[in-house]
Design a protein around this motif. Sequence first.
Motif, PDB file in Angstrom:
ATOM      1  N   VAL A 171       0.818  -1.390  -0.087  1.00 49.46           N
ATOM      2  CA  VAL A 171       0.037   0.076  -0.119  1.00 49.46           C
ATOM      3  C   VAL A 171       0.859   1.267  -0.002  1.00 49.46           C
ATOM      4  N   PRO A 172       0.650   1.953  -0.925  1.00 45.42           N
ATOM      5  CA  PRO A 172       1.635   3.506  -1.228  1.00 45.42           C
ATOM      6  C   PRO A 172       1.101   4.225  -0.291  1.00 45.42           C
ATOM      7  N   GLU A 173       1.941   5.256   0.172  1.00 47.07           N
ATOM      8  CA  GLU A 173       1.867   6.358   1.110  1.00 47.07           C
ATOM      9  C   GLU A 173       0.497   7.228   0.674  1.00 47.07           C
ATOM     10  N   ARG A 174      -0.357   7.574   1.684  1.00 46.24           N
ATOM     11  CA  ARG A 174      -1.492   8.229   1.303  1.00 46.24           C
ATOM     12  C   ARG A 174      -1.093   9.620   0.995  1.00 46.24           C
ATOM     13  N   ARG A 175      -2.201  10.063  -0.043  1.00 43.33           N
ATOM     14  CA  ARG A 175      -2.127  11.500  -0.223  1.00 43.33           C
ATOM     15  C   ARG A 175      -3.499  11.968  -0.263  1.00 43.33           C
ATOM     16  N   VAL A 176      -3.833  12.811   0.581  1.00 43.88           N
ATOM     17  CA  VAL A 176      -5.331  13.471   0.866  1.00 43.88           C
ATOM     18  C   VAL A 176      -5.973  13.900  -0.272  1.00 43.88           C
ATOM     19  N   LYS A 177      -5.225  14.859  -1.070  1.00 43.32           N
ATOM     20  CA  LYS A 177      -5.850  15.401  -2.258  1.00 43.32           C
ATOM     21  C   LYS A 177      -6.282  14.396  -3.323  1.00 43.32           C
TER      22      LYS A 177
END
Length: 629
Positions: free
Chosen positions: A96-102
Amino acid sequence: MDQPLPQLDKLFDYRVPEDLAGRVRPGCRVKVRFGRRKVSGYVIALKPSTDFEGKLLWLSELVSPEPVVTPEIARLARAVADRYAGTLTDVLRLAVPERRVKVESEPRGEALPVAAPPSDHWKRYIAGDAFLRALRETKSPKAVWSALPGEDWPARLAEAAAATAASGRGAVLVVPDQTDLDRLDAALAAVLGPDRHVTLSAQLGPTKRYRSFLKAARGDVRIVAGTRAAAFAPVERLGLVAIWDDGDESHVDRHAPYPHAREVLLTRADLADAACLVGGRSRTPQAQLLVETRWAVSMTAPRDEIRRASPRIVPVGDESDLERDPSGGTARLPTVAWEAARSALAKDRPVLVQVPRRGYVPAVSCQRCRTRAACPNCSGPLRLTGARRAPVCGWCGTVAAGFRCAECGGNRMRAVIIGAERTVEELAQAFPDHPVVESTGVNRLGRAPAGAAVVVATPGVEPPAPDGYGAVLLLDTWALLTRAELIASEEALRRWMNAVALARHDGTAVVVADGGLAVVQALMRWDPAWFAARELQDRAELGFPPVMKFAALTGPNGEPEKLAADLPSDLGAEAIGPMPVDERTERLLLRVRRRDGAALAAMLAKATADRANAKAEPVRIQIDPREIA
């Protein structure tokens, strides 16, 4: 939970607050109280009750309602963790890659239709047309594919993915590096049409990578291509997993639990009942084992098709060859190779020269006694960085201007290995009327120059030529064949075939090696399946992987032995070693029968957890290590 401690490798139950009950879904990110800290985690499942007898804590926070761990990926991550004696947390960190809220606020799309491709090119292979037809009919064929020289493999993979997508299913395609991914990306766009696939790799950057990941997880696209982490891509209705060039070391993850993308995809194909394609120009013994156990079929071309597609391959290296050579066998570039290059250049075609090492002269020895030249400061290996430069230590950087051999006192050196930079100099003198360029890992060419030019490249970074090379020269082959590794011959053949495959079908490939060697015979006949079967048989007799299961334990002196001693005796694990890694670290190998591999991994995982509870020194565990020497 994001807790990599082995003793905590299990699921924990928490209560869902009423205000979050409608938004918490399986696969979403949350935060929970664990001990005195808040830690991150994923919701794996929602259940109406629990068998936990203690007091349940509440979920502390819903980080994101976006489900990023699908039920299929959760099962896969657990299976991969168990296979490699790792933890679920470590595998999910790879998946699972790092989250990006946008990115999560971006609008959703829908999967566009994909037309079934023609199978004309696949008809060149035995069972090729049947494989593509089975994909269109929502079946799950499994094949090991040996590609022909000059084959447009990205287009073939794209056609397999299109056939799968046309049946309403998804596909995951994994390649070794970004250059291969760029080629596959272009092929997928050409075959599928726009907006029907995404790519996943670290080089995309966090935002683009997470956007591609979410498009797959939401079902906006059915096809995902990428490097090794893409093996975990959350694709809906998975119908096909495919890997190209599974012998490339880039497919092995550098982080615990060190999974190989091929094994991840094979596990995923079993769990999801999906089709599987293991492709390459060469063939690994691991892939051959799939054929011999009838898990997969062998997909090769008929001999007459191979003869039409293959360039002329000439070995130069046995005693009779050297005696006939006008140079008397002393020239690094034999006359046959020189003439092949000259003929190609005369026809305005490029020439590829593969050398094993980059640099100028990576290794030198004493001219008189042949002892490897060592640094007077740290005893590290000396090397030359230029024609008129003093030798430099490869370890500490000391300039050894006044070299004296520690064995005989000699002050003259000879080259042991000649690198790409020195080869460029030599060929520029041999062919002064043509440009000579270099392609290495630190200075990789995307394409070969058009027309008559000489390209000197190290293995794995050979640039394709617009219309193929007129000649391919494989120099210093002994440097690959004499490596003290189990996979030396297998790796040499893989690198040679990848280079020779770039030649024109009417070109010439010269391998400076003894034509009587099995690995050279396999290259000349373009028969990687025969060589893989031979390697597999030899390893079976010697008890080496993949016929036997190996685990490498690395840790402070004495600790790997202690861990191995705690394993149950009925497992039948044979200890090999320990072998020193450095003054404080040792490496111990464990060998069991292949059928006992799962039991070995489970016992090692349990022993690791017990040692962590006892606060013992950590020991790194690698199942199926690439290097066992």
